[in-house]
Design a protein around this motif. Structure first.
Motif, PDB file in Angstrom:
ATOM      1  N   ASP A 255       0.830  -1.203   0.000  1.00 41.92           N
ATOM      2  CA  ASP A 255       0.000   0.000   0.000  1.00 41.92           C
ATOM      3  C   ASP A 255       0.867   1.257   0.000  1.00 41.92           C
ATOM      4  OD1 ASP A 255      -2.258  -1.513   0.022  1.00 41.92           O
ATOM      5  OD2 ASP A 255      -2.583  -1.410   2.173  1.00 41.92           O
TER       6      ASP A 255
ATOM      7  N   GLY B  10       2.677   1.670  -3.364  1.00 41.57           N
ATOM      8  CA  GLY B  10       1.753   2.143  -4.390  1.00 41.57           C
ATOM      9  C   GLY B  10       1.430   3.611  -4.227  1.00 41.57           C
ATOM     10  N   TYR B  11       1.264   4.046  -2.977  1.00 34.89           N
ATOM     11  CA  TYR B  11       1.009   5.465  -2.706  1.00 34.89           C
ATOM     12  C   TYR B  11       2.183   6.319  -3.162  1.00 34.89           C
ATOM     13  CZ  TYR B  11       0.817   9.760   0.064  1.00 34.89           C
ATOM     14  OH  TYR B  11       0.847  11.058   0.458  1.00 34.89           O
TER      15      TYR B  11
ATOM     16  N   MET C  14      -0.232   5.794  -7.210  1.00 35.95           N
ATOM     17  CA  MET C  14      -1.452   5.019  -7.479  1.00 35.95           C
ATOM     18  C   MET C  14      -2.553   5.405  -6.491  1.00 35.95           C
ATOM     19  SD  MET C  14       0.263   1.255  -8.148  1.00 35.95           S
ATOM     20  CE  MET C  14      -1.333   0.460  -8.405  1.00 35.95           C
TER      21      MET C  14
ATOM     22  N   ILE D  21      -4.672   0.291  -6.237  1.00 31.44           N
ATOM     23  CA  ILE D  21      -3.919  -0.638  -5.389  1.00 31.44           C
ATOM     24  C   ILE D  21      -4.801  -1.817  -4.994  1.00 31.44           C
ATOM     25  CG2 ILE D  21      -2.706  -0.896  -3.187  1.00 31.44           C
ATOM     26  CD1 ILE D  21      -1.979   2.077  -3.382  1.00 31.44           C
TER      27      ILE D  21
ATOM     28  N   THR E 267      -4.778  -3.005 -12.974  1.00 31.21           N
ATOM     29  CA  THR E 267      -4.954  -1.867 -12.058  1.00 31.21           C
ATOM     30  C   THR E 267      -5.749  -0.717 -12.661  1.00 31.21           C
ATOM     31  OG1 THR E 267      -2.842  -0.927 -12.774  1.00 31.21           O
ATOM     32  CG2 THR E 267      -2.795  -2.427 -10.885  1.00 31.21           C
TER      33      THR E 267
END
Length: 295
Positions: free
Chosen positions: A83, A86-87, A91, A96, A119
Motif C-alpha cells: 500500500d 503504491g502510494y 497510485m 492498489i 490496475t
C-alpha cells in the motif's frame, strides 16, 4: 587603586589553601584524562545489528526521492507492491486494491501492459512507472528458460517431483531443499528456528525466518502444513521464572521482567488478552505466542 583593601580577599587559612590546591589537582587530572583517553566506539557489532545494517542500503534507496516526489530509480517486481509503495508511486487506493484482489487469487502480472490492465492506471502514470518494473528472468525469456528449467531442477531443486503435503515439523533438510528457492543455507535456518521454538505452530512463522522471500514462503505453503505436536512443551506464564520467560524466543529480557513484576503485583494472568496489556508485548504475534503458553 587601593591594593591593601583587596588583600583581605586573598588571605586564606591553611585548610583553605590545601582545599584550593586539591581542587587544582582534580581539574588537571580531569583534563589529562580527557586528552589521553580513547573514546572511539568499538567496531565490534552484534550479529543482530549486522543483520539490520545489511538492510540499510535498501532502506536508503527507498528514501531517495527527488524534489518533485518522483520514485527513486530502483527496479522492483510490481506484483509485490505494498500500500505504501503504491502510494509513493502515485497510485490511487482503488488501483492498489485491484492489484491486491488480483494477487489474492494467486495470480501474477507478467508484463507492464498486464499490470495496467489489472490496475487500470492512467497512461501518464503507466509511462512514468513502467520503466521501473522488473519481472523474473524466466518471464522475460520463456524460450531460454524452458530449456534451462529442467536442468536446474534436477541439479539443485527437484521441485517437479510430486511432493505430498507434509508436516513442516517433520521435514528434513533434504525435503526442504526440494522446494524451488531453498538451498542448504535457508533449509538449515528453518530447522534451527524450529529447534529453538520446539515446534512451529503456524506457517505464518515462515515470515520470521531471515532470507525467505514472499515467493518462497508461498511455495512452502503449497507443500507443507503445520501439525502441532501433542507433546509440545508449553510455558506456564504464571509459574515460569524470569530466566525461563527471557529464554522464550518471542520475549526479551525486558518484557520478561515486566511480566514477572506485573504478576507479582496484580496476580495471575488468565489469558493472552491479560498478557497483551504488558508494555512492549508483540500484540501482532499474540495468536502465535498464545499457542506456546498456558495460564
Amino acid at each position: 587603586m587601593n591594593f591593601k583593601a583587596l588583600k583581605q580577599y586573598f588571605l586564606f587559612t591553611k585548610q583553605q589553601q590545601i582545599g584550593i590546591f586539591m581542587l587544582f589537582l582534580i581539574m588537571i587530572g580531569l583534563q589529562l584524562f580527557y586528552f589521553l583517553s580513547d573514546f572511539t566506539i568499538s567496531g565490534k557489532q552484534s550479529p543482530e545489528k549486522e543483520k539490520w545494517l545489511a538492510l540499510q542500503p535498501e532502506i536508503d534507496q527507498e528514501k531517495l526521492v527527488d524534489k518533485d516526489g518522483k520514485p527513486a530509480n530502483n527496479l522492483f517486481n510490481p506484483n509485490f507492491i505494498s500500500d505504501y509503495k503504491g502510494y509513493k508511486l502515485g497510485m490511487s487506493v482503488e488501483e492498489i486494491d485491484r492489484l491486491m484482489a488480483f494477487r489474492k487469487e494467486n495470480k501474477y502480472v507478467n508484463s507492464a501492459e498486464e499490470f495496467q490492465r489489472v490496475t487500470r492506471i492512467s497512461d501518464s502514470l503507466f509511462n512514468k512507472i513502467s520503466p521501473l518494473f522488473k519481472f523474473p528472468d524466466w518471464k522475460q525469456n520463456k524460450n531460454n528458460y524452458s530449456a534451462k528449467k529442467s536442468d536446474f531442477a534436477t541439479k539443485s531443486f527437484p521441485k517437479k517431483e510430486k511432493l505430498a503435503i507434509l508436516d513442516i515439523n517433520e521435514a528434513t533438510q533434504e525435503v526442504l531443499m526440494k522446494i524451488y528457492g531453498i538451498g542448504e543455507g535457508l533449509s538449515s535456518r528453518i530447522l534451527r528456528q524450529k529447534e529453538m521454538l520446539g515446534s512451529f505452530v503456524s506457517m505464518e512463522q515462515m515470515k520470521e525466518i531471515w532470507g525467505l522471500s514472499p515467493e518462497v514462503i508461498n511455495e512452502l505453503k503449497v507443500y507443507f502444513k503445520v501439525v502441532v505436536p501433542a507433546n509440545l512443551k508449553k510455558i506456564n506464564v504464571n509459574e515460569a521464572s524470569l530466566k525461563e520467560l527471557a529464554q522464550f524466543s518471542y520475549f526479551k529480557y525486558g518484557l520478561a521482567k515486566q511480566i514477572v513484576t506485573y504478576r507479582s503485583m496484580n496476580g495471575n494472568f488468565n489469558n493472552i488478552e491479560d498478557l497483551a496489556k504488558i508494555k512492549d508485548f508483540p500484540v501482532e504475534k499474540a495468536k502465535i505466542i498464545s499457542l506456546y503458553l498456558e495460564f
